[in-house]
Design an enzyme around this catalytic site. Sequence first.
Site, PDB file in Angstrom:
ATOM      1  N   THR A  99      37.835  49.809  44.744  1.00 14.99           N
ATOM      2  CA  THR A  99      37.224  48.778  43.906  1.00 14.99           C
ATOM      3  C   THR A  99      37.105  47.455  44.644  1.00 14.99           C
ATOM      4  O   THR A  99      37.929  47.138  45.520  1.00 14.99           O
ATOM      5  CB  THR A  99      38.075  48.562  42.638  1.00 14.99           C
ATOM      6  OG1 THR A  99      37.614  47.413  41.932  1.00 14.99           O
ATOM      7  CG2 THR A  99      39.537  48.337  42.990  1.00 14.99           C
ATOM      8  N   TYR A 123      45.615  45.856  38.842  1.00 19.11           N
ATOM      9  CA  TYR A 123      44.619  46.901  39.103  1.00 19.11           C
ATOM     10  C   TYR A 123      44.185  46.873  40.563  1.00 19.11           C
ATOM     11  O   TYR A 123      44.223  47.895  41.266  1.00 19.11           O
ATOM     12  CB  TYR A 123      43.418  46.725  38.182  1.00 19.11           C
ATOM     13  CG  TYR A 123      42.243  47.593  38.561  1.00 19.11           C
ATOM     14  CD1 TYR A 123      42.367  48.979  38.639  1.00 19.11           C
ATOM     15  CD2 TYR A 123      40.996  47.031  38.855  1.00 19.11           C
ATOM     16  CE1 TYR A 123      41.289  49.779  38.992  1.00 19.11           C
ATOM     17  CE2 TYR A 123      39.916  47.826  39.204  1.00 19.11           C
ATOM     18  CZ  TYR A 123      40.066  49.194  39.269  1.00 19.11           C
ATOM     19  OH  TYR A 123      39.003  49.980  39.628  1.00 19.11           O
TER      20      TYR A 123
END
Length: 346
Positions: free
Chosen positions: A117, A141
């Site tokens: 990501t 995250y």
Amino acid sequence: MTVLISGGAGYIGSHMVLGMLDKGEQVVVLDDLSTGFRSAVPAETPFYDGDVADSDMVARIIRHHDITEIAHFAARTVVPDSVRMPLSYYEANTVKTRSLIETAVLHGVKRFIFSSTAAVYGEPDVVEVDENVAPGPINPYGRSKLMSEWMLGDAAAATGLRYAILRYFNVAGADPQMRAGQSTEHATHLIKVACQAALGLRPSITVFGTDLPTPDGTGVRDYIQVSDLADAHVCALSYLRETGTNLLLNCGYGRGYSVLEVLDAVKRVSGVDFPVIFGSRRPGDPAALIAKADKIRSHLDWRPRFDNLKDIVSQALAWERYEAVRRHAATNGHEATSSASTRQPN
């Protein structure tokens, strides 16, 4: 060669399954269905309901199907949730990925595609982020994914496992043939939520933050269409097979749209002026993230087909309509069945 796709019943993973099948590849899907849907996987595709950290199950799958490659999508992905529940994100995204990598190495898997990501970059000092920008994630995250990248790189250096790490930006849209789309019930993806508001499935949409250091004060993101993203993974796997050279690539189009620009596009495509509420910014959200996508275009035979915000919104809107009809039919069918089952005999 057979490819194991973890998280293949989820949003991005299911599009990877379709992309591989469209190329004539053999795939097997492993998904615990915590956020994915069995219906997203074609019926003829071998499917296992299980956890990527179940080493015995993964080993059996590898042996039974002669798995030579793994594409790993299974993860938790909601940034605000990672701030509230960091340990669960490190468990799902880091600890379980470590287990999957270990099982892959022990059982002779040759190539590993990792779904990463742009959140690993945090809040970089440059507007367009290339792969040489030092990672600096600002939420659990992003940190959980970066740690997994490090583990994969170290394991590859020690064992000869070949890998591709794809860091992608904001994913949106749906399969143009309506075979798959974003079905997660409580998804927070901006375009999905806006399309639901346009269809009356939500009363309004909230914009989180209007005081960010961007041209209109709202967050700016690089939106990549999900089938294009799946194609990038397919191309990355082909590259690994042909060259044996590891890859680290951004996946984006190289342009950004603000939240307000996206909402305007959804309103124009849908023809609905839905209510917008303005709220405070969410913890862990950077002001702007835009990919510098030169490397992926130079290294892979990747030709994006849907690099257009209007097309992406149109696909997302069509998918939400399709999902709404399907849910309505399922609910009515359930009610009819329930009524029939409780009806007393004459």
